[in-house]
Design a protein around this motif. Structure first.
Motif, PDB file in Angstrom:
ATOM      1  N   LEU A  50       0.818  -1.209   0.000  1.00  0.00           N
ATOM      2  CA  LEU A  50       0.000   0.000   0.000  1.00  0.00           C
ATOM      3  C   LEU A  50       0.853   1.262   0.000  1.00  0.00           C
ATOM      4  CD1 LEU A  50      -2.869  -1.111   2.386  1.00  0.00           C
ATOM      5  CD2 LEU A  50      -2.990  -0.751  -0.090  1.00  0.00           C
ATOM      6  N   GLY A  51       2.037   1.181   0.587  1.00  0.00           N
ATOM      7  CA  GLY A  51       2.938   2.326   0.571  1.00  0.00           C
ATOM      8  C   GLY A  51       3.384   2.710  -0.827  1.00  0.00           C
ATOM      9  N   ALA A  52       3.354   1.759  -1.742  1.00  0.00           N
ATOM     10  CA  ALA A  52       3.727   2.048  -3.127  1.00  0.00           C
ATOM     11  C   ALA A  52       2.577   2.670  -3.917  1.00  0.00           C
ATOM     12  CB  ALA A  52       4.190   0.758  -3.820  1.00  0.00           C
ATOM     13  N   VAL A  53       1.348   2.384  -3.532  1.00  0.00           N
ATOM     14  CA  VAL A  53       0.177   2.809  -4.300  1.00  0.00           C
ATOM     15  C   VAL A  53      -0.487   4.062  -3.735  1.00  0.00           C
ATOM     16  CG1 VAL A  53      -2.162   2.101  -4.976  1.00  0.00           C
ATOM     17  CG2 VAL A  53      -0.298   0.441  -5.042  1.00  0.00           C
ATOM     18  N   MET A  54      -0.602   4.124  -2.426  1.00  0.00           N
ATOM     19  CA  MET A  54      -1.414   5.172  -1.806  1.00  0.00           C
ATOM     20  C   MET A  54      -0.926   6.596  -2.062  1.00  0.00           C
ATOM     21  SD  MET A  54      -3.843   3.337  -0.953  1.00  0.00           S
ATOM     22  CE  MET A  54      -4.978   4.457  -0.161  1.00  0.00           C
ATOM     23  N   PRO A  55       0.362   6.883  -2.156  1.00  0.00           N
ATOM     24  CA  PRO A  55       0.746   8.265  -2.457  1.00  0.00           C
ATOM     25  C   PRO A  55       0.132   8.770  -3.764  1.00  0.00           C
ATOM     26  CG  PRO A  55       2.652   7.033  -1.715  1.00  0.00           C
ATOM     27  CD  PRO A  55       1.543   6.037  -1.896  1.00  0.00           C
ATOM     28  N   PHE A  56       0.115   7.935  -4.775  1.00  0.00           N
ATOM     29  CA  PHE A  56      -0.476   8.337  -6.055  1.00  0.00           C
ATOM     30  C   PHE A  56      -1.981   8.522  -5.924  1.00  0.00           C
ATOM     31  CE2 PHE A  56       3.373   5.942  -7.098  1.00  0.00           C
ATOM     32  CZ  PHE A  56       4.054   6.903  -7.830  1.00  0.00           C
ATOM     33  N   TRP A  57      -2.616   7.655  -5.151  1.00  0.00           N
ATOM     34  CA  TRP A  57      -4.053   7.722  -4.956  1.00  0.00           C
ATOM     35  C   TRP A  57      -4.439   8.992  -4.189  1.00  0.00           C
ATOM     36  CZ3 TRP A  57      -6.722   2.477  -3.582  1.00  0.00           C
ATOM     37  CH2 TRP A  57      -8.060   2.498  -3.984  1.00  0.00           C
ATOM     38  N   TYR A  58      -3.695   9.305  -3.133  1.00  0.00           N
ATOM     39  CA  TYR A  58      -3.990  10.505  -2.352  1.00  0.00           C
ATOM     40  C   TYR A  58      -3.759  11.772  -3.178  1.00  0.00           C
ATOM     41  CZ  TYR A  58      -4.926   8.470   2.226  1.00  0.00           C
ATOM     42  OH  TYR A  58      -5.506   7.812   3.281  1.00  0.00           O
ATOM     43  N   ILE A  59      -2.619  11.861  -3.833  1.00  0.00           N
ATOM     44  CA  ILE A  59      -2.309  13.051  -4.629  1.00  0.00           C
ATOM     45  C   ILE A  59      -3.256  13.139  -5.821  1.00  0.00           C
ATOM     46  CG2 ILE A  59      -0.532  14.204  -6.024  1.00  0.00           C
ATOM     47  CD1 ILE A  59      -0.012  14.245  -2.970  1.00  0.00           C
ATOM     48  N   GLY A  60      -3.549  12.002  -6.453  1.00  0.00           N
ATOM     49  CA  GLY A  60      -4.487  11.988  -7.572  1.00  0.00           C
ATOM     50  C   GLY A  60      -5.870  12.440  -7.150  1.00  0.00           C
ATOM     51  N   SER A  61      -6.321  11.986  -5.992  1.00  0.00           N
ATOM     52  CA  SER A  61      -7.629  12.405  -5.470  1.00  0.00           C
ATOM     53  C   SER A  61      -7.646  13.902  -5.209  1.00  0.00           C
ATOM     54  CB  SER A  61      -7.952  11.654  -4.175  1.00  0.00           C
ATOM     55  OG  SER A  61      -8.108  10.282  -4.418  1.00  0.00           O
ATOM     56  N   LEU A  62      -6.595  14.391  -4.600  1.00  0.00           N
ATOM     57  CA  LEU A  62      -6.496  15.824  -4.327  1.00  0.00           C
ATOM     58  C   LEU A  62      -6.498  16.625  -5.630  1.00  0.00           C
ATOM     59  CD1 LEU A  62      -6.151  18.111  -2.288  1.00  0.00           C
ATOM     60  CD2 LEU A  62      -3.693  17.628  -2.276  1.00  0.00           C
ATOM     61  N   ALA A  63      -5.783  16.148  -6.641  1.00  0.00           N
ATOM     62  CA  ALA A  63      -5.748  16.839  -7.935  1.00  0.00           C
ATOM     63  C   ALA A  63      -7.137  16.853  -8.585  1.00  0.00           C
ATOM     64  CB  ALA A  63      -4.735  16.179  -8.862  1.00  0.00           C
ATOM     65  N   LEU A  64      -7.831  15.724  -8.542  1.00  0.00           N
ATOM     66  CA  LEU A  64      -9.183  15.670  -9.108  1.00  0.00           C
ATOM     67  C   LEU A  64     -10.122  16.646  -8.402  1.00  0.00           C
ATOM     68  CD1 LEU A  64      -9.618  11.822  -9.650  1.00  0.00           C
ATOM     69  CD2 LEU A  64      -9.601  13.581 -11.441  1.00  0.00           C
ATOM     70  N   VAL A  65     -10.032  16.717  -7.091  1.00  0.00           N
ATOM     71  CA  VAL A  65     -10.876  17.645  -6.337  1.00  0.00           C
ATOM     72  C   VAL A  65     -10.528  19.091  -6.693  1.00  0.00           C
ATOM     73  CG1 VAL A  65     -11.426  18.490  -4.010  1.00  0.00           C
ATOM     74  CG2 VAL A  65     -11.387  16.034  -4.474  1.00  0.00           C
ATOM     75  N   ALA A  66      -9.249  19.392  -6.852  1.00  0.00           N
ATOM     76  CA  ALA A  66      -8.840  20.747  -7.234  1.00  0.00           C
ATOM     77  C   ALA A  66      -9.384  21.114  -8.619  1.00  0.00           C
ATOM     78  CB  ALA A  66      -7.316  20.862  -7.211  1.00  0.00           C
ATOM     79  N   ILE A  67      -9.329  20.160  -9.542  1.00  0.00           N
ATOM     80  CA  ILE A  67      -9.862  20.404 -10.883  1.00  0.00           C
ATOM     81  C   ILE A  67     -11.376  20.618 -10.815  1.00  0.00           C
ATOM     82  CG2 ILE A  67     -10.231  19.364 -13.166  1.00  0.00           C
ATOM     83  CD1 ILE A  67      -7.478  17.929 -12.704  1.00  0.00           C
ATOM     84  N   TRP A  68     -12.058  19.798 -10.031  1.00  0.00           N
ATOM     85  CA  TRP A  68     -13.506  19.948  -9.846  1.00  0.00           C
ATOM     86  C   TRP A  68     -13.818  21.333  -9.275  1.00  0.00           C
ATOM     87  CZ3 TRP A  68     -16.673  16.011  -6.407  1.00  0.00           C
ATOM     88  CH2 TRP A  68     -18.000  16.436  -6.291  1.00  0.00           C
ATOM     89  N   ALA A  69     -13.076  21.749  -8.253  1.00  0.00           N
ATOM     90  CA  ALA A  69     -13.324  23.057  -7.642  1.00  0.00           C
ATOM     91  C   ALA A  69     -13.112  24.189  -8.645  1.00  0.00           C
ATOM     92  CB  ALA A  69     -12.423  23.246  -6.422  1.00  0.00           C
ATOM     93  N   ALA A  70     -12.063  24.070  -9.437  1.00  0.00           N
ATOM     94  CA  ALA A  70     -11.792  25.115 -10.426  1.00  0.00           C
ATOM     95  C   ALA A  70     -12.831  25.112 -11.543  1.00  0.00           C
ATOM     96  CB  ALA A  70     -10.389  24.921 -11.006  1.00  0.00           C
ATOM     97  N   ALA A  71     -13.166  23.942 -12.045  1.00  0.00           N
ATOM     98  CA  ALA A  71     -14.116  23.847 -13.153  1.00  0.00           C
ATOM     99  C   ALA A  71     -15.529  24.225 -12.729  1.00  0.00           C
ATOM    100  CB  ALA A  71     -14.110  22.434 -13.728  1.00  0.00           C
TER     101      ALA A  71
END
Length: 148
Positions: A50-71
């Motif tokens: 999970l240590g190999a996968v979760m950083p991408f998942w957390y940052i990816g989720s944050l990026a998606l939310v930022a895009i949603w907020a901006a759009a």
């Protein structure tokens, strides 16, 4: 297009919440009930996987939310999305400062090289993880509310 982004983001964050909830309330209790060496090896393997996968998942989720907020910045629900993003950012900060250092040690441990206080360190990780799970559940709830 915004609707698709909202749904995809909510699903990605929701599945992440499900995985982390499962780690806290299903996987870790199962591992902790195993004999000492098996328990420690299971925790180390989970930390590597999970240590190999979760950083991408957390940052990816944050990026998606930022895009949603901006759009969707002109929609009434933008405040909910921004607040969800702030909670996800908090979860990333908590992870980096508190959970990752413990996990980085744990994933290298074996029954031959683990420190005497390995259980205490795992218990500390679990307490911080409960806080992180609560924070990301809050973020997920806000995103679901923003969909309506």
């Amino acid at each position: 297009m915004l609707n698709a982004l909202e749904v995809v983001t909510t699903v990605v964050v929701g599945v992440m919440v499900g995985v982390e909830f499962s780690v806290a309330f299903v996987i870790n209790p199962i591992l902790s009930a195993l004999p000492e060496d098996s328990s420690q090896l299971g925790h180390a393997h989970g930390g590597r996987m999970l240590g190999a996968v979760m950083p991408f998942w957390y940052i990816g989720s944050l990026a998606l939310v930022a895009i949603w907020a901006a759009a969707g910045r002109h929609h009434d629900s933008t405040g909910l999305v921004v607040t969800a993003g702030a909670l996800l950012l908090l979860s990333v900060i908590v992870s980096i400062l508190l959970l990752v250092p413990i996990n980085n040690r744990n994933k290298t441990w074996t029954p031959d090289n683990r420190p005497a206080d390995w259980k205490k360190q795992l218990n500390r990780w679990e307490r911080f993880h409960y806080v992180r799970v609560a924070v990301i559940i809050g973020a997920f709830a806000l995103l679901v509310t923003a969909l309506t």
